[in-house]
Design a protein around this motif. Structure first.
Motif, mmCIF file in Angstrom:
data_model
loop_
_atom_site.group_PDB
_atom_site.id
_atom_site.type_symbol
_atom_site.label_atom_id
_atom_site.label_comp_id
_atom_site.label_asym_id
_atom_site.label_seq_id
_atom_site.Cartn_x
_atom_site.Cartn_y
_atom_site.Cartn_z
ATOM 1 N N GLU A 1 -37.408 55.373 -34.875
ATOM 2 C CA GLU A 1 -36.065 54.642 -35.604
ATOM 3 C C GLU A 1 -36.261 53.292 -35.071
ATOM 4 O OE1 GLU A 1 -31.311 55.045 -35.411
ATOM 5 O OE2 GLU A 1 -32.612 57.318 -35.802
ATOM 6 N N LEU A 2 -35.813 52.577 -35.991
ATOM 7 C CA LEU A 2 -36.451 51.124 -35.317
ATOM 8 C C LEU A 2 -34.936 50.031 -35.804
ATOM 9 C CD1 LEU A 2 -37.637 48.058 -33.975
ATOM 10 C CD2 LEU A 2 -37.948 47.384 -36.631
ATOM 11 N N THR A 3 -33.867 50.043 -34.101
ATOM 12 C CA THR A 3 -32.737 49.107 -34.259
ATOM 13 C C THR A 3 -33.041 47.446 -33.795
ATOM 14 O OG1 THR A 3 -31.463 51.238 -33.507
ATOM 15 C CG2 THR A 3 -30.171 48.465 -33.703
ATOM 16 N N VAL A 4 -33.104 46.959 -34.886
ATOM 17 C CA VAL A 4 -33.091 45.050 -34.847
ATOM 18 C C VAL A 4 -31.477 44.245 -34.448
ATOM 19 C CG1 VAL A 4 -33.702 43.243 -36.148
ATOM 20 C CG2 VAL A 4 -34.699 45.487 -36.167
ATOM 21 N N LEU A 5 -31.403 44.011 -33.218
ATOM 22 C CA LEU A 5 -30.274 43.269 -32.835
ATOM 23 C C LEU A 5 -30.706 41.602 -33.199
ATOM 24 C CD1 LEU A 5 -30.172 45.433 -29.538
ATOM 25 C CD2 LEU A 5 -29.058 45.689 -32.079
ATOM 26 N N GLY A 6 -29.946 41.367 -32.698
ATOM 27 C CA GLY A 6 -30.005 39.961 -32.772
ATOM 28 C C GLY A 6 -29.223 39.088 -34.359
ATOM 29 N N PRO A 7 -29.520 37.705 -34.268
ATOM 30 C CA PRO A 7 -30.893 36.864 -34.045
ATOM 31 C C PRO A 7 -29.860 36.359 -32.841
ATOM 32 C CG PRO A 7 -29.990 36.166 -36.001
ATOM 33 C CD PRO A 7 -29.628 37.404 -36.046
ATOM 34 N N VAL A 8 -31.179 36.523 -31.637
ATOM 35 C CA VAL A 8 -30.102 35.692 -29.858
ATOM 36 C C VAL A 8 -31.192 34.497 -29.996
ATOM 37 C CG1 VAL A 8 -29.192 37.658 -29.502
ATOM 38 C CG2 VAL A 8 -32.059 37.394 -29.186
ATOM 39 N N PRO A 9 -30.391 33.569 -29.425
ATOM 40 C CA PRO A 9 -30.945 32.625 -28.808
ATOM 41 C C PRO A 9 -32.325 33.065 -27.626
ATOM 42 C CG PRO A 9 -28.877 32.250 -27.890
ATOM 43 C CD PRO A 9 -29.410 33.355 -28.770
ATOM 44 N N ALA A 10 -33.471 32.202 -27.024
ATOM 45 C CA ALA A 10 -34.192 32.683 -26.298
ATOM 46 C C ALA A 10 -34.236 32.506 -24.815
ATOM 47 C CB ALA A 10 -35.420 32.402 -26.155
ATOM 48 N N THR A 11 -32.307 32.965 -24.417
ATOM 49 C CA THR A 11 -31.921 32.621 -23.259
ATOM 50 C C THR A 11 -31.665 33.842 -22.265
ATOM 51 O OG1 THR A 11 -29.582 32.584 -23.536
ATOM 52 C CG2 THR A 11 -31.081 30.575 -24.036
ATOM 53 N N PHE A 12 -31.204 33.615 -21.145
ATOM 54 C CA PHE A 12 -31.000 35.050 -20.414
ATOM 55 C C PHE A 12 -29.984 35.180 -20.639
ATOM 56 C CE2 PHE A 12 -29.305 36.889 -16.505
ATOM 57 C CZ PHE A 12 -30.326 37.318 -15.642
ATOM 58 N N THR A 13 -28.802 33.958 -20.633
ATOM 59 C CA THR A 13 -27.575 34.589 -21.047
ATOM 60 C C THR A 13 -26.957 35.856 -22.790
ATOM 61 O OG1 THR A 13 -26.482 32.592 -20.029
ATOM 62 C CG2 THR A 13 -24.851 34.073 -21.340
ATOM 63 N N ALA A 14 -28.420 35.394 -23.874
ATOM 64 C CA ALA A 14 -28.693 35.876 -24.750
ATOM 65 C C ALA A 14 -28.908 37.573 -24.044
ATOM 66 C CB ALA A 14 -29.088 35.311 -25.472
ATOM 67 N N GLY A 15 -29.825 37.470 -23.168
ATOM 68 C CA GLY A 15 -30.401 39.059 -22.934
ATOM 69 C C GLY A 15 -29.324 39.881 -22.052
ATOM 70 N N VAL A 16 -27.832 39.607 -21.897
ATOM 71 C CA VAL A 16 -27.104 39.476 -20.874
ATOM 72 C C VAL A 16 -26.199 40.275 -21.679
ATOM 73 C CG1 VAL A 16 -24.860 39.424 -19.338
ATOM 74 C CG2 VAL A 16 -26.960 38.220 -17.902
ATOM 75 N N GLU A 17 -26.222 39.309 -22.478
ATOM 76 C CA GLU A 17 -24.977 40.240 -23.789
ATOM 77 C C GLU A 17 -25.297 40.623 -24.557
ATOM 78 O OE1 GLU A 17 -24.139 35.920 -25.156
ATOM 79 O OE2 GLU A 17 -22.335 35.332 -23.608
ATOM 80 N N SER A 18 -26.626 41.503 -24.984
ATOM 81 C CA SER A 18 -27.138 42.400 -25.698
ATOM 82 C C SER A 18 -27.149 43.794 -25.104
ATOM 83 C CB SER A 18 -28.733 41.695 -26.075
ATOM 84 O OG SER A 18 -28.079 41.027 -26.892
ATOM 85 N N ALA A 19 -26.837 44.195 -23.663
ATOM 86 C CA ALA A 19 -26.793 44.620 -22.804
ATOM 87 C C ALA A 19 -26.078 46.396 -23.801
ATOM 88 C CB ALA A 19 -26.368 44.564 -21.631
ATOM 89 N N GLY A 20 -24.504 45.632 -24.405
ATOM 90 C CA GLY A 20 -24.208 46.734 -24.621
ATOM 91 C C GLY A 20 -24.528 47.951 -25.848
ATOM 92 N N ALA A 21 -24.888 46.256 -26.975
ATOM 93 C CA ALA A 21 -25.852 47.365 -28.271
ATOM 94 C C ALA A 21 -26.945 47.268 -27.790
ATOM 95 C CB ALA A 21 -26.249 45.316 -29.384
ATOM 96 N N VAL A 22 -28.022 47.162 -26.656
ATOM 97 C CA VAL A 22 -28.940 48.333 -26.249
ATOM 98 C C VAL A 22 -28.969 49.119 -26.023
ATOM 99 C CG1 VAL A 22 -30.624 48.939 -24.745
ATOM 100 C CG2 VAL A 22 -30.359 46.427 -26.034
ATOM 101 N N VAL A 23 -27.497 49.872 -25.621
ATOM 102 C CA VAL A 23 -27.052 51.179 -24.863
ATOM 103 C C VAL A 23 -26.675 51.919 -25.673
ATOM 104 C CG1 VAL A 23 -25.351 52.041 -23.084
ATOM 105 C CG2 VAL A 23 -26.387 50.481 -22.574
#
Length: 325
Positions: free
Chosen positions: A209-231
């Motif tokens: 099962e593939l979950t596609v999140l984003g689009p996000v910019p290629a930045t550290f901040t974008a990774g931090v802000e994506s944590a909730g959606a990943v969980v």
């Protein structure tokens, strides 16, 4: 005394002309445009230049052929570290060809800026992940051009086949038993992001099962802000668009008490994963220096033959490390 002896002045074109018994303009033509000078005169000037240790200026040679000796590498931003090794590789290859690389920060849609720049350089290396095809075709008509990490039908380009590598990683994760995988997609409108998204969908189809999140910019901040959606996705493995995104995500998940790579496996560059002791995670390594070198080499050839806009797409393989188990 020989002008090349230690402590003596550096030999000039005037010195060569005097030794060869010709005018300065004739000596210049013999060295830069030998097709305009008699063979006997070319030989005398050549022997004089060798005897004096004279080396014509690279800039002078370029101008004699109607060139500036400059190549422009156009990037949309300097904030993305992905461009750094590309610049290094292109600069090294340009130097080998006797050219100077200059870096210009412009969007591919800024045609007026590119037109001004085209009057000062012999060719463009353009990185335009989100420029539209027509805009890039217009840029390629200004001077000989090679696109980097972007393809447009009919235009010369060199790109890293990252999409294939991402598909390999997704396939490996599915085979390793990960039933929920998240893909953090890149910037909106990015050509590479679109290709990677297509590749991961194909690789996961019928397997995970593939979950596609984003689009996000290629930045550290974008990774931090994506944590909730990943969980919230329940994914046990994540394939981010860029290593900077992966690092931000790792940091944020650890603060949430999620073990990385225990609870979640995150793909990134080999050097980063090895430094963090995360050798169980798949690694994707784009050789940016090679990307820059190959693109610059193709551009040098196009400038030499005064090539137009037509050209083929070159895709360079991308190294993938897939840990066992």
């Amino acid at each position: 005394m020989n002008p090349t002896d230690a402590g003596s002045p550096v030999p000039t074109l005037d010195d060569v002309a005097r030794r060869a018994g010709v005018s300065k303009s004739t000596a210049s033509r013999a060295l830069s445009r030998p097709d305009l000078v008699a063979p006997a005169t070319i030989a005398r000037v050549h022997d004089a230049a060798v005897g004096l240790g004279f080396e014509p200026s690279r800039v002078a040679r370029a101008l004699a052929h109607g060139r500036t000796g400059l190549i422009a590498l156009v990037v949309p931003t300097l904030e993305n570290s992905f461009f750094t090794p590309i610049i290094n590789g292109a600069q090294a290859r340009a130097a080998e060809a006797g050219a100077q690389l200059t870096v210009a920060v412009h969007g591919a849609d800024d045609h007026a800026a590119l037109a001004r720049l085209a009057r000062q350089v012999d060719g463009f290396l353009i990185t335009a992940p989100r420029g539209d095809d027509d805009t890039l075709r217009a840029a390629c008509r200004l001077v000989p051009t090679v696109l980097i990490d972007r393809e447009v039908p009919g235009l010369p380009s060199v790109s890293a086949d990252v999409a294939h590598a991402f598909g390999e990683v997704i396939g490996h994760l599915a085979a390793a038993g990960h039933r929920r995988i998240a893909y953090l997609g890149g910037p909106h409108g990015s050509w590479q992001s679109l290709r990677r998204s297509e590749a991961v969908h194909r690789a996961a189809l019928g397997r995970s099962e593939l979950t596609v999140l984003g689009p996000v910019p290629a930045t550290f901040t974008a990774g931090v802000e994506s944590a909730g959606a990943v969980v919230d996705s329940g994914a046990t493995a994540v394939v981010p668009y860029a290593t900077s995104v992966a690092l931000g995500l790792m940091s944020a998940l650890e603060r949430r008490g999620v073990s990385v790579p225990g609870d979640v496996l995150i793909s990134a560059e080999r050097a980063v994963l090895d430094a963090l002791g995360m050798r169980r995670a798949p690694a994707i390594d784009v050789d940016g220096e090679r990307l820059g070198r190959v693109a610059a080499g193709q551009l040098v050839e196009r400038i030499e033959r005064r090539g137009g806009g037509e050209g083929a797409a070159t895709r360079l393989p991308v190294a993938v490390r897939l840990p066992a188990g």
